[in-house]
Motif scaffolding. Structure first.
Motif, PDB file in Angstrom:
ATOM      1  N   GLY A  30       2.254   3.191  10.207  1.00 51.10           N
ATOM      2  CA  GLY A  30       2.510   1.803  10.577  1.00 51.10           C
ATOM      3  C   GLY A  30       2.793   0.940   9.364  1.00 51.10           C
ATOM      4  O   GLY A  30       3.711   0.112   9.373  1.00 51.10           O
ATOM      5  N   PHE A  31       2.027   1.134   8.296  1.00 51.50           N
ATOM      6  CA  PHE A  31       2.239   0.342   7.085  1.00 51.50           C
ATOM      7  C   PHE A  31       3.586   0.670   6.443  1.00 51.50           C
ATOM      8  O   PHE A  31       4.294  -0.223   5.993  1.00 51.50           O
ATOM      9  CB  PHE A  31       1.090   0.561   6.102  1.00 51.50           C
ATOM     10  N   VAL A  32       3.937   1.948   6.420  1.00 52.32           N
ATOM     11  CA  VAL A  32       5.242   2.337   5.873  1.00 52.32           C
ATOM     12  C   VAL A  32       6.360   1.744   6.727  1.00 52.32           C
ATOM     13  O   VAL A  32       7.368   1.247   6.207  1.00 52.32           O
ATOM     14  CB  VAL A  32       5.359   3.878   5.777  1.00 52.32           C
ATOM     15  N   GLY A  33       6.185   1.766   8.047  1.00 51.21           N
ATOM     16  CA  GLY A  33       7.176   1.161   8.931  1.00 51.21           C
ATOM     17  C   GLY A  33       7.328  -0.331   8.677  1.00 51.21           C
ATOM     18  O   GLY A  33       8.442  -0.857   8.670  1.00 51.21           O
ATOM     19  N   LEU A  34       6.212  -1.019   8.470  1.00 47.97           N
ATOM     20  CA  LEU A  34       6.284  -2.448   8.134  1.00 47.97           C
ATOM     21  C   LEU A  34       7.012  -2.679   6.822  1.00 47.97           C
ATOM     22  O   LEU A  34       7.808  -3.603   6.692  1.00 47.97           O
ATOM     23  CB  LEU A  34       4.878  -3.042   8.034  1.00 47.97           C
TER      24      LEU A  34
END
Length: 188
Positions: free
Chosen positions: A97-101
């Protein structure tokens, strides 16, 4: 009479919110520090503050929500109940999720990795992964607390509550001198 799915969803959302209110201050501070750090990292790596191009309107609320959720996930690793200690498997959804953000809010490169029209979708998917990671951690803690209460009341243990295939995130290190001798039978 059946309840609507919105009412069931609202009931399911109340449990984690009540749990958040009952967290100790140390978890609250951990969530705040991790959230501010996540927001700073997203702003710095995305170039949103120094970017000469216009930043899309949706980037600011996505970063705020993502940083808040990431901070809450990190806070669940502090003071986890016995049996619900963080494991490596707990990191996959929050990290994705953080990488996607990061990919969705990136504004620096001349040729973006993700098309600007697809970025809001990626950002929403990243937020969904962070929500899933948080709900999963909190439900694991809730199950372990219920299991401990059941055992204290003289009930039987429920099989399958702990992850048996994943390594602990923070394994306990024992020194060689602290390990008890195998053949010493005088100690209880």
């Amino acid at each position: 009479m059946t309840r609507s799915s919105a009412a069931r969803l609202a009931d399911r959302a109340r449990i984690p919110l009540a749990e958040l209110r009952s967290w100790p201050r140390s978890r609250g501070w951990t969530a705040a520090v991790a959230g501010v750090g996540a927001a700073a990292l997203l702003l710095a790596t995305g170039g949103l503050v120094t970017s000469a191009t216009s930043v899309p309107w949706w980037a600011w609320p996505v970063i705020a929500a993502g940083a808040l959720l990431f901070g809450l996930v990190v806070a669940t690793f502090r003071g986890a109940p016995v049996g619900a200690e963080p494991v490596v498997c707990d990191l996959r959804w929050p990290v994705l999720g953080f990488v996607g953000l990061s990919l969705a809010t990136e504004q620096v490169s001349a040729v973006p990795m993700i098309d600007p029209l697809v970025r809001p979708v990626v950002a929403l998917a990243a937020i969904a992964l962070l929500v899933y990671g948080l709900v999963d951690r909190m439900s694991r803690e809730r199950r372990m607390i219920a299991e401990r209460r059941r055992l204290e009341a003289g009930g039987e243990s429920v099989e399958g509550l702990t992850c048996t295939t994943c390594r602990p995130l923070f394994p306990a290190h024992r020194s060689a001198s602290a390990a008890p001798a195998a053949d010493d039978l005088t100690r209880p």
